[in-house]
Design an enzyme around this catalytic site. Structure first.
Site, PDB file in Angstrom:
ATOM      1  N   CYS A  91       0.847  -1.190   0.000  1.00  0.00           N
ATOM      2  CA  CYS A  91       0.000   0.000   0.000  1.00  0.00           C
ATOM      3  C   CYS A  91       0.885   1.244   0.000  1.00  0.00           C
ATOM      4  O   CYS A  91       1.886   1.292   0.716  1.00  0.00           O
ATOM      5  CB  CYS A  91      -0.890  -0.013   1.239  1.00  0.00           C
ATOM      6  N   HIS A 133      -9.310  -3.526  -1.960  1.00  0.00           N
ATOM      7  CA  HIS A 133      -8.324  -2.786  -1.169  1.00  0.00           C
ATOM      8  C   HIS A 133      -8.656  -1.291  -1.176  1.00  0.00           C
ATOM      9  O   HIS A 133      -8.667  -0.641  -0.125  1.00  0.00           O
ATOM     10  CB  HIS A 133      -6.926  -3.047  -1.754  1.00  0.00           C
ATOM     11  N   GLU A 134      -8.929  -0.751  -2.363  1.00  0.00           N
ATOM     12  CA  GLU A 134      -9.197   0.687  -2.475  1.00  0.00           C
ATOM     13  C   GLU A 134     -10.545   1.059  -1.862  1.00  0.00           C
ATOM     14  O   GLU A 134     -10.672   2.121  -1.242  1.00  0.00           O
ATOM     15  CB  GLU A 134      -9.104   1.146  -3.928  1.00  0.00           C
TER      16      GLU A 134
END
EC number: 3.5.1.88
Length: 170
Positions: A91, A133-134
């Site tokens: 990330c 994830h986003e």
């Protein structure tokens, strides 16, 4: 275009839940372009607006990094998800750190494009993982939140040490 500052975990602003986008104007277009420029500069494959301290439901993705298959998801919502998968995720808000996160293999997403038009996207594999994830970021969640408390604490310590070293070298 301009580079945006990426917030670094454990910055509390990363926990902010993003608000829906309702205005699709030139300012939004410029911001999306700046998100892509920042994402490429930081060598990422996805970026959520929350990571650059803009708490709107905007995601930019380019899995291949070629600038030919850019994906913009505004106000994304996962409608369906299937299967089990997971990888060691990284990330931009946790530089140099990775952790295994269980994810769904396939997702069906409803979103809006840059012009505010609704569309559906079926994604699997790395794209599905990136979208999840986003969207987590838009909901105030970083991948470290999926890890054990011990691993999360170690990540915080490593990042705080790194931040001190960077500040010292300025």
């Amino acid at each position: 275009m301009a580079l945006l500052n990426v917030l670094i975990y454990p910055d509390e602003r990363l926990k902010t839940v993003a608000e829906p986008v309702s205005v699709f104007d030139e300012e939004l277009q410029t911001f999306i372009d700046n998100m892509f420029e920042t994402m490429y500069h930081e060598e990422g494959i996805g970026l959520a607006a929350t990571q650059v301290n803009v708490h709107k439901r905007i995601i930019t993705i380019d899995i291949e990094g070629t600038k030919e298959n850019q994906i913009v998801l505004i106000n994304p919502e996962i409608l369906e998800s299937f299967g089990e998968t997971g990888i060691e995720e990284g990330c931009l808000s946790l530089p140099g750190l990775r952790g295994f996160v269980p994810r769904k293999e396939t997702v069906k997403v409803k979103a809006q494009n840059r012009q505010g038009e609704d569309f559906m996207l079926d994604a699997d594999g790395l794209l599905a993982i990136c979208i999840q994830h986003e969207i987590d970021h838009l909901n105030g969640i970083v991948f470290a939140d999926h890890l054990s408390p011990l691993k999360r604490q170690r990540m915080k310590e490593k990042l705080l040490k790194l931040q001190k070293q960077i500040a010292k070298n300025r």
